[in-house]
Motif scaffolding. Structure first.
Motif, short mmCIF file in Angstrom:
data_model
loop_
_atom_site.label_atom_id
_atom_site.label_comp_id
_atom_site.label_asym_id
_atom_site.label_seq_id
_atom_site.Cartn_x
_atom_site.Cartn_y
_atom_site.Cartn_z
N ASP A 131 -13.56 6.62 -17.33
CA ASP A 131 -13.34 5.56 -16.34
C ASP A 131 -12.90 4.24 -16.96
OD1 ASP A 131 -13.98 7.33 -14.40
OD2 ASP A 131 -15.85 6.36 -13.77
N ALA A 132 -13.42 3.89 -18.12
CA ALA A 132 -13.12 2.60 -18.73
C ALA A 132 -11.66 2.46 -19.14
CB ALA A 132 -14.02 2.38 -19.95
N GLU A 133 -10.95 3.57 -19.23
CA GLU A 133 -9.56 3.53 -19.67
C GLU A 133 -8.57 3.21 -18.55
OE1 GLU A 133 -8.39 6.95 -21.93
OE2 GLU A 133 -10.38 7.18 -22.82
N TYR A 134 -9.06 3.22 -17.30
CA TYR A 134 -8.16 3.08 -16.16
C TYR A 134 -8.37 1.75 -15.43
CZ TYR A 134 -7.49 8.08 -16.91
OH TYR A 134 -7.21 9.30 -17.47
N ALA A 135 -7.27 1.20 -14.93
CA ALA A 135 -7.36 -0.03 -14.14
C ALA A 135 -8.17 0.20 -12.87
CB ALA A 135 -5.96 -0.55 -13.81
N GLU A 136 -8.02 1.36 -12.25
CA GLU A 136 -8.82 1.77 -11.10
C GLU A 136 -9.32 3.18 -11.37
OE1 GLU A 136 -8.52 1.58 -6.28
OE2 GLU A 136 -6.91 2.69 -7.29
N SER A 137 -10.63 3.31 -11.55
CA SER A 137 -11.20 4.63 -11.79
C SER A 137 -11.14 5.47 -10.52
CB SER A 137 -12.66 4.50 -12.24
OG SER A 137 -13.47 4.02 -11.17
N PHE A 138 -11.34 6.76 -10.69
CA PHE A 138 -11.37 7.66 -9.52
C PHE A 138 -12.50 7.27 -8.58
CE2 PHE A 138 -12.48 11.70 -7.37
CZ PHE A 138 -11.24 12.01 -6.82
N THR A 139 -13.64 6.88 -9.15
CA THR A 139 -14.77 6.45 -8.32
C THR A 139 -14.42 5.22 -7.51
OG1 THR A 139 -16.36 7.36 -9.90
CG2 THR A 139 -17.18 5.70 -8.38
N ALA A 140 -13.73 4.25 -8.15
CA ALA A 140 -13.32 3.04 -7.44
C ALA A 140 -12.31 3.37 -6.34
CB ALA A 140 -12.73 2.03 -8.42
N PHE A 141 -11.43 4.31 -6.64
CA PHE A 141 -10.44 4.74 -5.64
C PHE A 141 -11.15 5.36 -4.44
CE2 PHE A 141 -7.45 8.35 -4.48
CZ PHE A 141 -6.58 7.57 -3.74
N ARG A 142 -12.12 6.22 -4.69
CA ARG A 142 -12.88 6.84 -3.61
C ARG A 142 -13.58 5.78 -2.76
NH1 ARG A 142 -16.87 11.01 -5.86
NH2 ARG A 142 -17.75 9.12 -6.76
N THR A 143 -14.18 4.80 -3.40
CA THR A 143 -14.87 3.73 -2.68
C THR A 143 -13.90 2.93 -1.81
OG1 THR A 143 -16.54 3.56 -4.42
CG2 THR A 143 -16.29 1.66 -2.96
N ARG A 144 -12.71 2.66 -2.35
CA ARG A 144 -11.69 1.90 -1.62
C ARG A 144 -11.24 2.64 -0.37
NH1 ARG A 144 -6.03 2.11 -2.18
NH2 ARG A 144 -5.98 2.89 -4.33
N VAL A 145 -10.94 3.93 -0.51
CA VAL A 145 -10.47 4.70 0.64
C VAL A 145 -11.60 4.88 1.66
CG1 VAL A 145 -9.52 6.90 1.41
CG2 VAL A 145 -8.69 5.86 -0.70
N ALA A 146 -12.81 5.08 1.19
CA ALA A 146 -13.95 5.21 2.11
C ALA A 146 -14.10 3.95 2.96
CB ALA A 146 -15.23 5.49 1.33
N ALA A 147 -13.91 2.78 2.34
CA ALA A 147 -14.01 1.52 3.08
C ALA A 147 -12.88 1.40 4.11
CB ALA A 147 -13.96 0.34 2.11
N ALA A 148 -11.66 1.81 3.73
CA ALA A 148 -10.53 1.76 4.66
C ALA A 148 -10.75 2.72 5.83
CB ALA A 148 -9.23 2.11 3.92
#
Length: 232
Positions: A131-148
């Motif tokens: 996760d630390a290697e990415y500007a947006e981790s998969f977990t952060a992506f999941r959280t973003r879409v869940a909020a949308a």
């Protein structure tokens, strides 16, 4: 019962200087979908789109095909993850677009060659181990879409039908969250994401028990003309 129609954007310009612009075929796909929706008597009370150019251009074509304006809301929560960044972390040489295209051109099927690299890159990204290697981790992506998705669910209390234009990744994420909950296996998301068709329509129903996936990636509007059936 209210409906949310999640639409993947039309074909973008893979390999071009600006991938985010629709190709001529992508514009045609969007127009065909709008006309198909109009012929079926579907008129959304609200449209939502991500903030990417391919989302804007796709929605423009859909609305032209529908033949009537619809109130619009923009939500960056429906933007695609930065797949180029994810691929480049996996294959650093692809930071040079010319080098990437040159390598892919050596294959008999450049599209399939890229898909293999893409699959490996997203598998690494979605594993959660880097996760630390990415500007947006998969977990952060999941959280973003869940909020949308939660935001749209709230909007469905005021609007019977909503159409949202997004990308394959967020639509696959929404389908995964609805069918398997927040702890779904990453392989489920990958299986949804791999088969999304340009301008494919995913129908989500909202009722007393919450959201349910009615159809995924429906694309009969492009099946009568194989030229219009594209995945990338």
């Amino acid at each position: 019962m209210t409906r949310l129609l999640l639409v993947r954007h039309g074909q973008a310009s893979f390999g071009a200087e600006n991938y985010d612009a629709l190709s001529p075929l992508g514009h045609e796909q969007a127009l065909v979908l709008g006309r198909s929706l109009a012929a079926r008597g579907i008129k959304p009370a609200l449209v939502i789109r991500g903030t990417m150019r391919r989302h804007e251009e796709t929605l423009s074509g859909i609305l032209e095909g529908l033949g009537s304006p619809v109130p619009l809301v923009q939500d960056p929560g429906w933007n695609e993850f930065d797949f180029q960044h994810v691929v480049e972390i996996h294959r650093p040489s692809y930071r040079d677009r010319a080098a990437m295209m040159g390598e892919l051109a050596l294959s008999d099927r450049p599209d399939r060659a890229f898909q293999q690299v893409f699959d490996a890159a997203t598998l690494r990204w979605s594993s959660g181990r880097f996760d630390a290697e990415y500007a947006e981790s998969f977990t952060a992506f999941r959280t973003r879409v869940a909020a949308a998705l939660s935001e749209i669910t709230t909007s469905l209390t005021d609007h019977r039908d909503i159409l949202a234009v997004s990308s394959g990744g967020p639509i696959a994420m929404a389908a995964s969250l609805i069918t398997a909950g927040p702890d779904f296996p990453a392989a489920l998301w990958a299986s949804f994401n791999r088969v999304t068709v340009n301008t494919g329509v995913t129908k989500i129903l909202s009722g007393r028990s919450g959201l349910s996936l009615s159809t995924f990636n429906e694309h009969t509007h492009v099946e009568s003309d194989q030229r219009l059936l594209t995945y990338r």
